[in-house]
Design a protein around this motif. Structure first.
Motif, PDB file in Angstrom:
ATOM      1  N   GLY A   1      36.041  35.601  38.579  1.00  0.00           N
ATOM      2  CA  GLY A   1      36.181  36.721  39.498  1.00  0.00           C
ATOM      3  C   GLY A   1      36.326  38.041  38.767  1.00  0.00           C
ATOM      4  O   GLY A   1      37.018  38.130  37.748  1.00  0.00           O
ATOM      5  N   MET A   2      35.662  39.057  39.302  1.00  0.00           N
ATOM      6  CA  MET A   2      35.719  40.410  38.746  1.00  0.00           C
ATOM      7  C   MET A   2      36.201  41.362  39.831  1.00  0.00           C
ATOM      8  O   MET A   2      35.742  41.286  40.964  1.00  0.00           O
ATOM      9  CB  MET A   2      34.332  40.838  38.257  1.00  0.00           C
ATOM     10  N   VAL A   3      37.119  42.237  39.450  1.00  0.00           N
ATOM     11  CA  VAL A   3      37.672  43.201  40.394  1.00  0.00           C
ATOM     12  C   VAL A   3      37.385  44.600  39.869  1.00  0.00           C
ATOM     13  O   VAL A   3      37.750  44.939  38.748  1.00  0.00           O
ATOM     14  CB  VAL A   3      39.194  42.994  40.571  1.00  0.00           C
ATOM     15  N   ASN A   4      36.721  45.399  40.687  1.00  0.00           N
ATOM     16  CA  ASN A   4      36.442  46.799  40.384  1.00  0.00           C
ATOM     17  C   ASN A   4      37.754  47.553  40.629  1.00  0.00           C
ATOM     18  O   ASN A   4      38.151  47.743  41.774  1.00  0.00           O
ATOM     19  CB  ASN A   4      35.323  47.284  41.322  1.00  0.00           C
ATOM     20  N   CYS A   5      38.444  47.942  39.551  1.00  0.00           N
ATOM     21  CA  CYS A   5      39.781  48.498  39.742  1.00  0.00           C
ATOM     22  C   CYS A   5      40.080  49.668  38.805  1.00  0.00           C
ATOM     23  O   CYS A   5      39.376  49.898  37.828  1.00  0.00           O
ATOM     24  CB  CYS A   5      40.836  47.413  39.563  1.00  0.00           C
ATOM     25  N   THR A   6      41.135  50.359  39.150  1.00  0.00           N
ATOM     26  CA  THR A   6      41.596  51.489  38.344  1.00  0.00           C
ATOM     27  C   THR A   6      42.313  50.970  37.103  1.00  0.00           C
ATOM     28  O   THR A   6      42.849  49.861  37.108  1.00  0.00           O
ATOM     29  CB  THR A   6      42.567  52.369  39.147  1.00  0.00           C
ATOM     30  N   PRO A   7      42.352  51.767  36.035  1.00  0.00           N
ATOM     31  CA  PRO A   7      43.142  51.368  34.861  1.00  0.00           C
ATOM     32  C   PRO A   7      44.597  51.171  35.277  1.00  0.00           C
ATOM     33  O   PRO A   7      45.142  51.910  36.088  1.00  0.00           O
ATOM     34  CB  PRO A   7      43.009  52.566  33.918  1.00  0.00           C
ATOM     35  N   GLY A   8      45.193  50.121  34.753  1.00  0.00           N
ATOM     36  CA  GLY A   8      46.584  49.849  35.060  1.00  0.00           C
ATOM     37  C   GLY A   8      46.807  48.972  36.282  1.00  0.00           C
ATOM     38  O   GLY A   8      47.932  48.535  36.526  1.00  0.00           O
ATOM     39  N   PHE A   9      45.769  48.705  37.074  1.00  0.00           N
ATOM     40  CA  PHE A   9      45.936  47.810  38.222  1.00  0.00           C
ATOM     41  C   PHE A   9      46.145  46.396  37.679  1.00  0.00           C
ATOM     42  O   PHE A   9      45.276  45.858  36.996  1.00  0.00           O
ATOM     43  CB  PHE A   9      44.716  47.861  39.155  1.00  0.00           C
ATOM     44  N   ALA A  10      47.285  45.802  37.969  1.00  0.00           N
ATOM     45  CA  ALA A  10      47.661  44.538  37.337  1.00  0.00           C
ATOM     46  C   ALA A  10      47.601  43.325  38.263  1.00  0.00           C
ATOM     47  O   ALA A  10      47.904  42.225  37.837  1.00  0.00           O
ATOM     48  CB  ALA A  10      49.072  44.664  36.752  1.00  0.00           C
ATOM     49  N   ARG A  11      47.174  43.506  39.503  1.00  0.00           N
ATOM     50  CA  ARG A  11      47.193  42.397  40.462  1.00  0.00           C
ATOM     51  C   ARG A  11      45.826  41.729  40.597  1.00  0.00           C
ATOM     52  O   ARG A  11      45.499  41.159  41.636  1.00  0.00           O
ATOM     53  CB  ARG A  11      47.699  42.900  41.803  1.00  0.00           C
ATOM     54  N   ILE A  12      45.053  41.761  39.537  1.00  0.00           N
ATOM     55  CA  ILE A  12      43.693  41.214  39.552  1.00  0.00           C
ATOM     56  C   ILE A  12      43.681  39.734  39.956  1.00  0.00           C
ATOM     57  O   ILE A  12      42.918  39.353  40.856  1.00  0.00           O
ATOM     58  CB  ILE A  12      43.014  41.455  38.189  1.00  0.00           C
ATOM     59  N   PRO A  13      44.493  38.871  39.323  1.00  0.00           N
ATOM     60  CA  PRO A  13      44.472  37.459  39.735  1.00  0.00           C
ATOM     61  C   PRO A  13      44.834  37.265  41.207  1.00  0.00           C
ATOM     62  O   PRO A  13      44.264  36.404  41.880  1.00  0.00           O
ATOM     63  CB  PRO A  13      45.511  36.797  38.822  1.00  0.00           C
ATOM     64  N   GLU A  14      45.753  38.086  41.722  1.00  0.00           N
ATOM     65  CA  GLU A  14      46.143  37.972  43.124  1.00  0.00           C
ATOM     66  C   GLU A  14      44.997  38.347  44.058  1.00  0.00           C
ATOM     67  O   GLU A  14      44.870  37.779  45.143  1.00  0.00           O
ATOM     68  CB  GLU A  14      47.348  38.856  43.415  1.00  0.00           C
ATOM     69  N   VAL A  15      44.173  39.305  43.665  1.00  0.00           N
ATOM     70  CA  VAL A  15      42.992  39.660  44.465  1.00  0.00           C
ATOM     71  C   VAL A  15      42.064  38.461  44.534  1.00  0.00           C
ATOM     72  O   VAL A  15      41.617  38.059  45.622  1.00  0.00           O
ATOM     73  CB  VAL A  15      42.265  40.890  43.890  1.00  0.00           C
ATOM     74  N   ILE A  16      41.759  37.849  43.390  1.00  0.00           N
ATOM     75  CA  ILE A  16      40.825  36.721  43.347  1.00  0.00           C
ATOM     76  C   ILE A  16      41.423  35.489  44.032  1.00  0.00           C
ATOM     77  O   ILE A  16      40.692  34.591  44.454  1.00  0.00           O
ATOM     78  CB  ILE A  16      40.382  36.440  41.898  1.00  0.00           C
ATOM     79  N   ASN A  17      42.744  35.464  44.210  1.00  0.00           N
ATOM     80  CA  ASN A  17      43.346  34.388  45.008  1.00  0.00           C
ATOM     81  C   ASN A  17      42.736  34.336  46.403  1.00  0.00           C
ATOM     82  O   ASN A  17      42.680  33.265  47.011  1.00  0.00           O
ATOM     83  CB  ASN A  17      44.858  34.576  45.131  1.00  0.00           C
ATOM     84  N   GLY A  18      42.269  35.471  46.922  1.00  0.00           N
ATOM     85  CA  GLY A  18      41.612  35.474  48.225  1.00  0.00           C
ATOM     86  C   GLY A  18      40.436  34.511  48.244  1.00  0.00           C
ATOM     87  O   GLY A  18      40.237  33.762  49.205  1.00  0.00           O
ATOM     88  N   PHE A  19      39.652  34.507  47.176  1.00  0.00           N
ATOM     89  CA  PHE A  19      38.515  33.579  47.051  1.00  0.00           C
ATOM     90  C   PHE A  19      39.031  32.147  46.925  1.00  0.00           C
ATOM     91  O   PHE A  19      38.627  31.259  47.670  1.00  0.00           O
ATOM     92  CB  PHE A  19      37.660  33.953  45.836  1.00  0.00           C
ATOM     93  N   SER A  20      39.924  31.934  45.959  1.00  0.00           N
ATOM     94  CA  SER A  20      40.433  30.582  45.691  1.00  0.00           C
ATOM     95  C   SER A  20      41.138  29.996  46.901  1.00  0.00           C
ATOM     96  O   SER A  20      40.995  28.795  47.190  1.00  0.00           O
ATOM     97  CB  SER A  20      41.373  30.615  44.492  1.00  0.00           C
ATOM     98  N   ASP A  21      41.893  30.809  47.625  1.00  0.00           N
ATOM     99  CA  ASP A  21      42.605  30.320  48.809  1.00  0.00           C
ATOM    100  C   ASP A  21      41.636  29.762  49.845  1.00  0.00           C
ATOM    101  O   ASP A  21      41.902  28.726  50.461  1.00  0.00           O
ATOM    102  CB  ASP A  21      43.463  31.428  49.416  1.00  0.00           C
ATOM    103  N   VAL A  22      40.501  30.445  50.054  1.00  0.00           N
ATOM    104  CA  VAL A  22      39.503  29.955  51.015  1.00  0.00           C
ATOM    105  C   VAL A  22      38.942  28.616  50.551  1.00  0.00           C
ATOM    106  O   VAL A  22      38.854  27.662  51.335  1.00  0.00           O
ATOM    107  CB  VAL A  22      38.362  30.977  51.219  1.00  0.00           C
ATOM    108  N   ILE A  23      38.564  28.538  49.286  1.00  0.00           N
ATOM    109  CA  ILE A  23      37.942  27.310  48.786  1.00  0.00           C
ATOM    110  C   ILE A  23      38.905  26.129  48.908  1.00  0.00           C
ATOM    111  O   ILE A  23      38.518  25.037  49.350  1.00  0.00           O
ATOM    112  CB  ILE A  23      37.471  27.506  47.320  1.00  0.00           C
ATOM    113  N   ILE A  24      40.161  26.325  48.565  1.00  0.00           N
ATOM    114  CA  ILE A  24      41.137  25.239  48.663  1.00  0.00           C
ATOM    115  C   ILE A  24      41.448  24.912  50.120  1.00  0.00           C
ATOM    116  O   ILE A  24      41.614  23.743  50.482  1.00  0.00           O
ATOM    117  CB  ILE A  24      42.400  25.574  47.847  1.00  0.00           C
ATOM    118  N   GLU A  25      41.476  25.922  50.972  1.00  0.00           N
ATOM    119  CA  GLU A  25      41.696  25.685  52.403  1.00  0.00           C
ATOM    120  C   GLU A  25      40.557  24.858  52.993  1.00  0.00           C
ATOM    121  O   GLU A  25      40.782  23.949  53.789  1.00  0.00           O
ATOM    122  CB  GLU A  25      41.814  27.028  53.131  1.00  0.00           C
TER     123      GLU A  25
END
Length: 159
Positions: free
Chosen positions: A101-125
């Protein structure tokens, strides 16, 4: 109708139309089947009509965390839609091997894995923990095509 398609229906999910890019067709497939694997090209969040969603920009600036998480969920539905078109039946997926997963984000944005959790949560659901669990990487990038906030590529094993 397969079990996975039925599960999506009971969840109230309607998979989007094939992604239509603003500048035409891709010179490569969205999904490439090689033996017992399907390689999934980078997908972004698609709306029901197949166009990239209206959520555009960098997470931490124009796009909130909540919007980015929702975009990652929409990206999962776009991937599932193209897998279904290529495979004919989402039940052919024996397991999810990896997600990048890739997140288009500002420098210093640290919640990248949590954003991609949106994808993973769907797949596991949708697939359950055993079939849906996957190896995963999530990185922040300075820009993604068409200004989308999230892009995901993946690999699945086929039955």
């Amino acid at each position: 109708m397969g079990l996975i398609s039925e599960k999506l229906r009971t969840m109230g999910v309607v998979l989007p139309a094939p992604i239509r890019l603003p500048d035409g067709e891709l010179p490569f497939p969205w999904v490439r089947v090689l033996g017992n694997r399907a390689l999934i090209s980078g997908h972004g969040p698609a709306s029901g009509d197949g166009l990239y969603s209206k959520s555009k920009g960098r997470v931490g600036a124009e796009v909130s965390f909540e919007e980015a998480y929702a975009a990652a969920r929409d990206t999962a539905y776009a991937v599932l839609a193209n897998l279904e078109r290529e495979l004919g039946d989402l039940d052919r997926v024996a397991g999810w091997a990896r997600v990048f997963g890739m997140v288009n984000c500002t420098p210093g944005f640290a919640r990248i894995p949590e954003v991609i959790n949106g994808f993973s949560d769907v797949i596991i659901e949708v697939y359950g923990l055993e079939r849906g669990r996957h190896a995963r990487s999530a990185i922040g990038v300075a820009e993604l095509p068409f200004g989308i906030p999230v892009e995901v590529e993946a690999e699945v094993l086929l039955a």
